[in-house]
Design an enzyme around this catalytic site. Structure first.
Site, short mmCIF file in Angstrom:
data_model
loop_
_atom_site.label_atom_id
_atom_site.label_comp_id
_atom_site.label_asym_id
_atom_site.label_seq_id
_atom_site.Cartn_x
_atom_site.Cartn_y
_atom_site.Cartn_z
N ASP A 155 0.85 -1.21 0.00
CA ASP A 155 0.00 0.00 0.00
C ASP A 155 0.88 1.25 0.00
O ASP A 155 2.04 1.20 0.41
CB ASP A 155 -0.94 0.01 1.21
CG ASP A 155 -0.20 -0.04 2.55
OD1 ASP A 155 0.73 -0.86 2.69
OD2 ASP A 155 -0.51 0.78 3.44
N GLU A 212 0.09 -0.82 5.88
CA GLU A 212 1.17 -0.26 6.69
C GLU A 212 1.00 1.24 6.86
O GLU A 212 1.31 1.80 7.90
CB GLU A 212 2.53 -0.57 6.04
CG GLU A 212 3.72 -0.32 6.97
CD GLU A 212 4.18 1.12 7.02
OE1 GLU A 212 4.90 1.47 7.98
OE2 GLU A 212 3.85 1.92 6.13
ZN LIG Z 1 6.65 2.10 4.36
#
Ligand SMILES: [Zn+2]
Length: 471
Positions: free
Chosen positions: A90, A153
């Site tokens: 992501d 994340e």
């Molecule tokens: Zn990162």
């Protein structure tokens, strides 16, 4: 066995590596709850990025697993022990002002530009090709290696929470999502929301009533803008003068302005990362410092007093009586990142406390709880990430250091940081690249890039690291 020239192995695959990077970076894998569904908890594009990697690995003959769209892994090797490499697919939103479109990767002057180029899709591809090289060289491994692909994340790490509820924790591992050489110590985090409700204090006292107070969007940033609205029968002219005096005395930017039914005061500060709150200028704390001088309604006064008594001029936890430091990561810090007050409704301050690796989070919380209780406030929405530390003599650290030194000719200094890396997800893990010392950091910024040469070097380092850890 003959000495392996890891860098040459990467060069042999350079064209393919860059091609795959381009394809992967073209996917706009930004969290999008509006397209979320079963098997794609963080939206269509994030799921597409995860599937892209897993499909690629499957075509190359790896074993893969998609764990409900939260995360996945690519596995190679044999044996019981598991070595982990943790990266994420992501990215943060692109923002404006890019020289070339953020999801149309482009190489200019040796730099590969795209959102995610260095954080963390470029490094993910580097780690993947590293594993691919080990596989294609047919090197025998006595351990299994898993490239674990996270998908959340940049937001709440729900990906790894879910993943590790279902899958084994590697015995050791590294994450290519920060800096070279090796980060082995990170502060602990306490993200805390301090919340209070209005009580039936006498409403009539005080010339001014605090209608609202707001600042900040992210708990780990210093807010650079704060605004308060006041109503009441006080002398508007006099108040505006007080504001001007204050701004001049403290050399702060801001203004006061009259609207129909209220007076608005705005203070502008200087934003900075929440790991170093003392280096910014917290607009909310400055505004609260000013408002402490005003005759306010009791509920408004209580909120402003709490901010002054516990947070103003107290970036290292002095006023909470939690100041502490250790040699490794330095001082505990307190960043007050988000503020909200609406008359008659609940009010809050969100804090990001970063404590040394030696710190005791329960004791810290208890102290903060006691202090805010004096202002009729409670702690809600606690998010705790324990401090992270890996012993310098651990075989993981010594092996990675040897590899880094062999390939760069530079000493593999160990780094201790106040920020947090993805490595803290691993029980025994360190951050290992991809940003080389002295290089410009462009993660989360416009015109994010990775130098192609550094991408190749990192791939070679990861390939040898995988081999050394799993052979
Ligand atoms: Zn990162």
């Amino acid at each position: 066995m003959n000495e392996i020239n890891w860098y040459q192995e990467v060069l042999n695959r350079k064209k393919e590596l860059l091609k795959r990077c381009h394809e992967f970076l073209a996917i706009e894998s930004v969290l999008d709850e509006s397209t979320a569904g079963v098997g794609r908890p963080f939206g269509r594009k994030v799921a597409e990025a995860l599937e892209f990697m897993l499909n690629l690995a499957e075509q190359d003959g790896f074993q893969t697993k998609n764990v409900d769209g939260y995360a996945g892994h690519v596995e190679y090797g044999g044996g019981d022990e598991l070595i982990g490499i943790l990266s994420h697919v992501d990215v943060v939103p692109a923002g404006d002002g890019w020289t070339s479109p953020p999801f149309s990767p482009e190489i200019r002057e040796g730099k590969l530009y795209a959102r995610g180029a260095i954080d963390d899709k470029g490094p993910t591809m580097a780690a993947y090709f590293a594993l691919k090289i080990v596989k294609e060289l047919g090197l025998p491994l006595s351990k299994r290696v898993r490239l674990i692909l996270g998908t959340d994340e940049e937001s709440q790490w729900r990906c790894v929470s879910h993943y590790f509820e279902h899958e084994d924790m590697p015995a050791m591992g590294f994450t290519p999502d920060a800096d070279f050489p090796i980060i082995n110590a990170e502060k602990g985090f306490l993200d805390i929301k301090v919340v209070g409700l209005p009580d039936d204090r006498e409403e009539s006292r005080g010339e001014w009533t605090l209608m609202s107070f707001e600042a900040g969007q992210r708990v780990n940033m210093v807010p650079d803008y704060a605004m308060a609205k006041l109503s009441g029968d006080g002398d508007v002219f006099e108040l505006k003068e007080k504001v001007q005096d204050f701004l001049l005395t403290y050399r702060i930017q801001g203004y006061a302005e009259e609207a129909d039914d209220h007076l608005k005061i705005v203070v502008k500060g200087r934003s900075h990362h929440g790991s170093e709150p003392e280096k910014g200028q917290n607009a909310a704390l400055e505004l609260a410092r000013f408002m402490d001088r005003l005759p306010l309604d009791p509920n408004g006064a209580n909120y402003i007093k709490m901010i002054n008594d516990l947070l103003v001029d107290s970036f290292f936890g002095e006023k909470f009586s939690i100041a502490q430091e250790d040699k490794l990561v330095g001082k505990l810090t307190v960043n007050a990142g988000v503020f909200g007050y609406t008359k008659g409704d609940q009010h809050f301050v969100r804090l990001n406390v970063r404590y040394p690796t030696s710190g005791d989070s329960d004791a810290l919380l208890k102290r903060i709880e006691e202090k805010v209780a004096d202002y009729n406030c409670k702690i809600t929405d606690l998010d705790h990430k324990p401090a992270h530390y890996c012993d310098p003599d651990h075989p993981l650290v010594t092996a990675l250091a040897r590899v880094y030194e062999a390939q760069t000719g530079e000493k593999a200094e160990l780094l201790a940081i106040g920020g947090g890396t993805y490595a803290r997800v691993l029980d025994t893990g360190v951050a290992f690249g991809p940003l080389f010392p002295g290089k410009e950091e462009k993660a989360h910024q416009r015109d994010e890039y990775i130098e192609v040469e550094d991408l190749l070097k990192a791939t070679a380092i990861y390939a040898q690291a995988i081999y050394e850890l799993a052979k």
